[in-house]
Design a protein around this motif. Structure first.
Motif, short mmCIF file in Angstrom:
data_model
loop_
_atom_site.label_atom_id
_atom_site.label_comp_id
_atom_site.label_asym_id
_atom_site.label_seq_id
_atom_site.Cartn_x
_atom_site.Cartn_y
_atom_site.Cartn_z
N LEU A 1 -62.83 -38.27 -31.90
CA LEU A 1 -61.37 -38.26 -31.81
C LEU A 1 -60.81 -36.84 -31.79
O LEU A 1 -59.73 -36.62 -31.24
CB LEU A 1 -60.78 -39.03 -33.00
CG LEU A 1 -61.07 -40.53 -33.03
CD1 LEU A 1 -60.50 -41.17 -34.29
CD2 LEU A 1 -60.46 -41.21 -31.79
N GLN A 2 -61.54 -35.90 -32.40
CA GLN A 2 -61.11 -34.50 -32.43
C GLN A 2 -62.24 -33.59 -31.95
O GLN A 2 -62.90 -32.92 -32.74
CB GLN A 2 -60.70 -34.10 -33.87
CG GLN A 2 -59.52 -34.86 -34.44
CD GLN A 2 -58.20 -34.38 -33.85
OE1 GLN A 2 -58.10 -33.30 -33.29
NE2 GLN A 2 -57.17 -35.23 -33.96
N PRO A 3 -62.51 -33.54 -30.64
CA PRO A 3 -63.60 -32.69 -30.13
C PRO A 3 -63.34 -31.21 -30.47
O PRO A 3 -62.27 -30.69 -30.16
CB PRO A 3 -63.57 -32.92 -28.62
CG PRO A 3 -62.79 -34.20 -28.43
CD PRO A 3 -61.80 -34.23 -29.54
N ALA A 4 -64.31 -30.55 -31.08
CA ALA A 4 -64.14 -29.16 -31.52
C ALA A 4 -63.97 -28.22 -30.33
O ALA A 4 -64.74 -28.29 -29.37
CB ALA A 4 -65.34 -28.73 -32.36
N GLY A 5 -62.93 -27.39 -30.42
CA GLY A 5 -62.72 -26.38 -29.40
C GLY A 5 -62.19 -26.90 -28.09
O GLY A 5 -62.19 -26.17 -27.10
N CYS A 6 -61.73 -28.15 -28.06
CA CYS A 6 -61.31 -28.76 -26.78
C CYS A 6 -59.81 -28.79 -26.57
O CYS A 6 -59.35 -29.06 -25.46
CB CYS A 6 -61.87 -30.18 -26.68
SG CYS A 6 -63.68 -30.21 -26.55
N GLY A 7 -59.04 -28.54 -27.59
CA GLY A 7 -57.59 -28.45 -27.42
C GLY A 7 -56.87 -29.78 -27.38
O GLY A 7 -55.65 -29.81 -27.21
N PHE A 8 -57.57 -30.88 -27.48
CA PHE A 8 -56.93 -32.20 -27.50
C PHE A 8 -57.61 -33.06 -28.56
O PHE A 8 -58.71 -32.73 -29.03
CB PHE A 8 -56.97 -32.88 -26.13
CG PHE A 8 -58.36 -33.08 -25.58
CD1 PHE A 8 -59.17 -34.13 -26.01
CD2 PHE A 8 -58.87 -32.22 -24.60
CE1 PHE A 8 -60.44 -34.32 -25.49
CE2 PHE A 8 -60.14 -32.40 -24.08
CZ PHE A 8 -60.94 -33.44 -24.52
#
Length: 333
Positions: A242-249
């Protein structure tokens, strides 16, 4: 008879006097020879400590060696050659002479003692006319220049830790010894382009006028960032979180809801093409960091453990590229 004996004694006395005189003369002669030898020996020792030629020859020889791109010959005129000789080569001098030949050399001695001299030299370095006073010392039987190179602090160019090329030679040190000449500075990393980075060393006594170089991304650098950003976006879209690291979304689920991670899906709904038109700009204080504005719309879907459908929309507005020596690391915001 007594008269005969007295006559014989006189003969011996005369003979003894002659012998004594001869010995005396021999001793005096020996003393004179030794004294003379000592005088000549002392003169010879003084001669070995007196330089031959004149100090002008040393300065003229040094400058002519530079003009002919002969680094070792130029160093031979140094009283104490510099320990850092990485850039003191024929190739580096040849590059300098190709863009700013050293010519029209004139020298004259303005001050002279038994062991020290000041020699004024005038010469052209490209279109620049140089007049400089060189300090020359007597070293044994030769005249040697006190300074033949100039230490240059390349860190003043403001290029950070970027590897540089000086007259075509790659160097990573913050400082370097250089002969008088013109030096063109470029980035050893193909991802960068430098402007206003060249400088001239007129003489060993005067440092170059170093201003902050302008560091920009080259076409190759922009292309590599675009490729890295495209790979980074695809990596982010493939993450089942749900919160991919470093992806901005990302997405925040309602309290009490448990999402099945294997059902999380992300996709771009608008703006993917903005990646191919990136205009990244280097950070003013850190040339290893570049940023670019984008407008990429991303939506996410998932299912909770109760079978419910979840949906979210988010956006990426910034691409951040960290340009390391081994590659480019991309993060989004």
């Amino acid at each position: 008879s007594e008269r005969g004996k007295a006559h014989a004694r006189r003969r011996w006395l005369v003979r003894g006097g002659l012998v004594g005189s001869a010995i005396g003369i021999l001793i005096v002669a020996l003393v004179v020879v030794l004294a003379t030898q000592g005088r000549f020996s002392g003169a010879a020792q003084t001669a070995t400590g007196t330089p031959t030629g004149n100090p002008e020859d040393a300065v003229s020889g040094y400058l002519n060696a530079l003009a002919h791109s002969d680094a070792q010959q130029a160093l031979s005129f140094a009283k104490l050659p510099p320990t850092d000789q990485r850039m003191l080569t024929d190739e580096v001098l040849a590059a300098s002479n190709a863009s700013a030949p050293l010519r029209r050399i004139e020298v004259r001695t303005t001050e002279l003692t038994d062991y020290r001299a000041q020699v004024e030299a005038g010469y052209a370095l490209g279109e620049q006319q140089v007049t400089e006073s060189f300090t020359v010392y007597a070293v044994g039987t030769e005249w040697k220049l006190y300074d033949v190179t100039r230490k240059v602090e390349l860190g003043r160019l403001g290029t950070g830790d970027l590897p540089l090329r000086v007259n075509g030679v790659t160097i990573t040190a913050d400082s370097v010894e250089l002969f008088p000449g013109r030096y063109e500075v470029s980035a050893a990393d193909e991802r960068y382009r430098l402007t206003n980075a060249g400088f001239v060393i007129g003489s060993p006594a005067v440092g170059p006028d170093l201003g902050a170089a302008k560091v920009e991304l080259s076409g190759a650098g922009v292309k590599q960032i675009v490729a890295a950003a495209t790979r980074g976006l695809n990596r982010c879209l493939a993450v089942r979180e749900l919160q991919p690291a470093g992806c901005g979304f990302g997405a925040v689920v309602p309290k009490g809801t448990v999402v099945r991670s294997d059902t999380v899906r992300w996709k771009v709904t608008k703006g993917r093409e903005t990646l191919t038109a990136l205009r990244p700009v280097l950070d003013a204080n850190n040339p290893r960091l570049a940023t670019a504005a984008v407008q990429i719309r991303v939506t996410g879907t998932a299912k909770d453990t109760k079978g419910g459908e979840l949906g979210v929309a988010d956006s990426i507005t910034t691409v951040i590229a960290a340009l390391g020596a081994d590659g480019i690391e991309i993060t989004f915001d």
